[in-house]
Motif scaffolding. Structure first.
Motif, PDB file in Angstrom:
ATOM      1  N   VAL A 258      -2.961  23.867  -2.397  1.00 33.00           N
ATOM      2  CA  VAL A 258      -2.854  25.240  -2.903  1.00 33.00           C
ATOM      3  C   VAL A 258      -1.680  25.306  -3.884  1.00 33.00           C
ATOM      4  N   ASN A 259      -1.921  25.859  -5.065  1.00 31.36           N
ATOM      5  CA  ASN A 259      -0.897  25.928  -6.117  1.00 31.36           C
ATOM      6  C   ASN A 259      -0.322  27.324  -6.319  1.00 31.36           C
ATOM      7  N   ALA A 260      -1.035  28.357  -5.874  1.00 31.66           N
ATOM      8  CA  ALA A 260      -0.585  29.722  -6.169  1.00 31.66           C
ATOM      9  C   ALA A 260      -1.048  30.669  -5.081  1.00 31.66           C
ATOM     10  N   ILE A 261      -0.203  31.673  -4.813  1.00 26.50           N
ATOM     11  CA  ILE A 261      -0.549  32.760  -3.895  1.00 26.50           C
ATOM     12  C   ILE A 261      -0.082  34.065  -4.523  1.00 26.50           C
ATOM     13  N   SER A 262      -0.876  35.127  -4.340  1.00 29.74           N
ATOM     14  CA  SER A 262      -0.515  36.410  -4.945  1.00 29.74           C
ATOM     15  C   SER A 262      -1.104  37.545  -4.118  1.00 29.74           C
ATOM     16  N   TRP A 263      -0.235  38.459  -3.676  1.00 24.47           N
ATOM     17  CA  TRP A 263      -0.679  39.613  -2.893  1.00 24.47           C
ATOM     18  C   TRP A 263      -1.263  40.688  -3.806  1.00 24.47           C
ATOM     19  N   ALA A 264      -2.234  41.416  -3.266  1.00 26.92           N
ATOM     20  CA  ALA A 264      -2.764  42.586  -3.977  1.00 26.92           C
ATOM     21  C   ALA A 264      -1.708  43.686  -4.013  1.00 26.92           C
ATOM     22  N   PRO A 265      -1.680  44.496  -5.083  1.00 27.04           N
ATOM     23  CA  PRO A 265      -0.693  45.578  -5.179  1.00 27.04           C
ATOM     24  C   PRO A 265      -1.076  46.775  -4.304  1.00 27.04           C
ATOM     25  N   PHE A 266      -0.160  47.720  -4.212  1.00 29.05           N
ATOM     26  CA  PHE A 266      -0.366  49.039  -3.598  1.00 29.05           C
ATOM     27  C   PHE A 266      -0.529  49.019  -2.071  1.00 29.05           C
ATOM     28  N   ILE A 267      -1.603  48.366  -1.598  1.00 29.88           N
ATOM     29  CA  ILE A 267      -1.887  48.399  -0.166  1.00 29.88           C
ATOM     30  C   ILE A 267      -1.420  47.096   0.490  1.00 29.88           C
ATOM     31  N   GLY A 268      -1.564  45.990  -0.219  1.00 26.74           N
ATOM     32  CA  GLY A 268      -1.082  44.715   0.275  1.00 26.74           C
ATOM     33  C   GLY A 268      -1.885  44.144   1.421  1.00 26.74           C
ATOM     34  N   LYS A 269      -3.167  44.495   1.502  1.00 26.89           N
ATOM     35  CA  LYS A 269      -4.002  43.975   2.595  1.00 26.89           C
ATOM     36  C   LYS A 269      -4.763  42.717   2.189  1.00 26.89           C
ATOM     37  N   GLN A 270      -4.704  42.355   0.920  1.00 25.97           N
ATOM     38  CA  GLN A 270      -5.442  41.186   0.463  1.00 25.97           C
ATOM     39  C   GLN A 270      -4.509  40.200  -0.219  1.00 25.97           C
ATOM     40  N   LEU A 271      -4.907  38.932  -0.165  1.00 29.69           N
ATOM     41  CA  LEU A 271      -4.143  37.851  -0.773  1.00 29.69           C
ATOM     42  C   LEU A 271      -5.101  36.980  -1.564  1.00 29.69           C
ATOM     43  N   CYS A 272      -4.683  36.573  -2.744  1.00 30.84           N
ATOM     44  CA  CYS A 272      -5.445  35.600  -3.529  1.00 30.84           C
ATOM     45  C   CYS A 272      -4.709  34.268  -3.464  1.00 30.84           C
ATOM     46  N   SER A 273      -5.452  33.199  -3.267  1.00 28.09           N
ATOM     47  CA  SER A 273      -4.880  31.851  -3.306  1.00 28.09           C
ATOM     48  C   SER A 273      -5.741  30.988  -4.224  1.00 28.09           C
ATOM     49  N   ALA A 274      -5.118  30.016  -4.862  1.00 31.20           N
ATOM     50  CA  ALA A 274      -5.865  29.164  -5.804  1.00 31.20           C
ATOM     51  C   ALA A 274      -5.290  27.761  -5.748  1.00 31.20           C
ATOM     52  N   GLY A 275      -6.156  26.765  -6.049  1.00 32.36           N
ATOM     53  CA  GLY A 275      -5.641  25.413  -5.880  1.00 32.36           C
ATOM     54  C   GLY A 275      -6.428  24.320  -6.571  1.00 32.36           C
ATOM     55  N   ASP A 276      -6.134  23.100  -6.126  1.00 32.45           N
ATOM     56  CA  ASP A 276      -6.697  21.898  -6.731  1.00 32.45           C
ATOM     57  C   ASP A 276      -8.182  21.719  -6.445  1.00 32.45           C
TER      58      ASP A 276
END
Length: 335
Positions: A258-276
């Motif tokens: 996994v190379n990146a993680i990013s939380w959703a704004p405002f509510i913060g109930k979701q997370l995006c992750s991305a990788g190799d």
């Protein structure tokens, strides 16, 4: 200028002139769908380019005057973190130093270079930084020299510098006013409160011995939670700071690092992750009563790309847009 792009439903692609490593979304009300992309070239001379996305026509436009040279590949990019258009239009970058750039209609110019070690001709690389909307006067940086530095950017002075870890500090994230966390080569996440600089709290330690934690993002919308990723790990660890040392859940569905993680704004109930594994996964991080025992949690949705994804950022102002970077492509995902 209309820019080279590809379109398919819900996925919009800008084709850059060089490999893309870092990505940032603008926050200003008058530039909400503007992004910055940083190159990854194995040369001293790298580039940062501003790209405008039109939400109505789904077209990208660029301006050759809004590209600037950057020493080394930028490790992170962030626009001034405020929607208020009365604030100056600026972007910060990190690499050999933290730099602040002023954006004008027809050019971008260096405003400040932050050097915390003027007594030496050498400088330790800045691995990352964070700049938060609740305290726009201060930027927190992490460095390979084991320190975290809080800069007061208007006065261009060091507010605080702390020896934060036993090894390199790879990432840093604000959790609230005066409070930040850092992730390190020593395998720990530590939380610091600037009102008590002598102490820090270890919130999580990598159970894999001698393995650095490379990525850390505190959930700004719900600061009970933070996410972290270890080196060469396909697993994202979610930590509830009220229950330190024991992960709230582990997200294990990536098939590569996994190379990146990013939380959703405002509510913060979701997370995006991305990788190799060339995938961006979107996870529903359920309420505080949820505790995953075996890592079987499935993502809510996923996107496949043509190559390893280097970076992904959820838009801080548009809940349904995520930017991902791979090869020389910036891809915007409508979620």
């Amino acid at each position: 200028m209309q820019s080279p792009s590809e379109k398919k439903a819900g996925v919009y692609t800008y084709i850059g002139q060089w490999p893309i490593y870092s990505v940032a979304w603008s926050v200003r009300n008058d530039k909400r769908s503007r992004l910055a992309i940083g190159s990854f070239l194995e040369d001293y001379s790298n580039k940062v380019e501003l790209v405008q996305f039109n939400l109505d026509t789904s077209d990208f436009t660029t301006d050759s005057r809004l590209v600037f040279d950057h020493p080394y590949a930028p490790t992170n990019l962030m626009f001034f973190p405020s929607e208020d258009t009365s604030n100056p239009d600026m972007i910060a970058t990190s690499g050999d130093y933290l730099r602040l750039w002023e954006i004008h209609d027809d050019h971008i110019q260096l405003k400040s270079l932050f050097n915390g070690n003027k007594s030496s001709e050498f400088n330790s690389a800045i691995t990352s930084f964070d700049w938060a909307d609740f305290d726009t006067r201060r930027v927190a940086t992490s460095s390979v020299d084991t320190t975290c530095t809080i800069w007061e950017i208007e006065r261009e002075v060091v507010d605080t510098q702390l020896i934060a870890h036993d090894k390199e500090v790879f990432d840093i994230s604000w959790g609230g006013f005066n409070v930040f966390a850092s992730a390190s080569g020593d395998g720990s996440i530590r939380v610091f409160d600037l009102r008590d600089k002598e102490r820090s709290t270890i919130i999580y330690e990598n159970p894999v011995p001698e393995t650095p934690l490379l990525r850390l993002e505190w959930n700004k919308a719900d600061p009970r939670f933070m996410a972290t990723v270890g080196m060469d790990s396909s697993k994202i660890v979610i930590v509830d700071i009220r229950f330190p040392t024991t992960p709230l859940m582990e997200l294990c569905k990536h098939k590569g690092s996994v190379n990146a993680i990013s939380w959703a704004p405002f509510i913060g109930k979701q997370l995006c992750s991305a990788g190799d594994d060339s995938r961006a996964l979107i996870w529903e991080i359920a309420g505080s009563n949820f505790r995953s025992e075996n890592g079987d949690m499935e993502p809510e949705m996923w996107y496949g790309s043509a190559a390893e994804i280097n970076h992904a950022r959820w838009s801080p102002v548009e809940l349904d847009w995520i930017a991902a970077a791979f090869l020389n492509k910036l891809q915007l995902l409508k979620v």
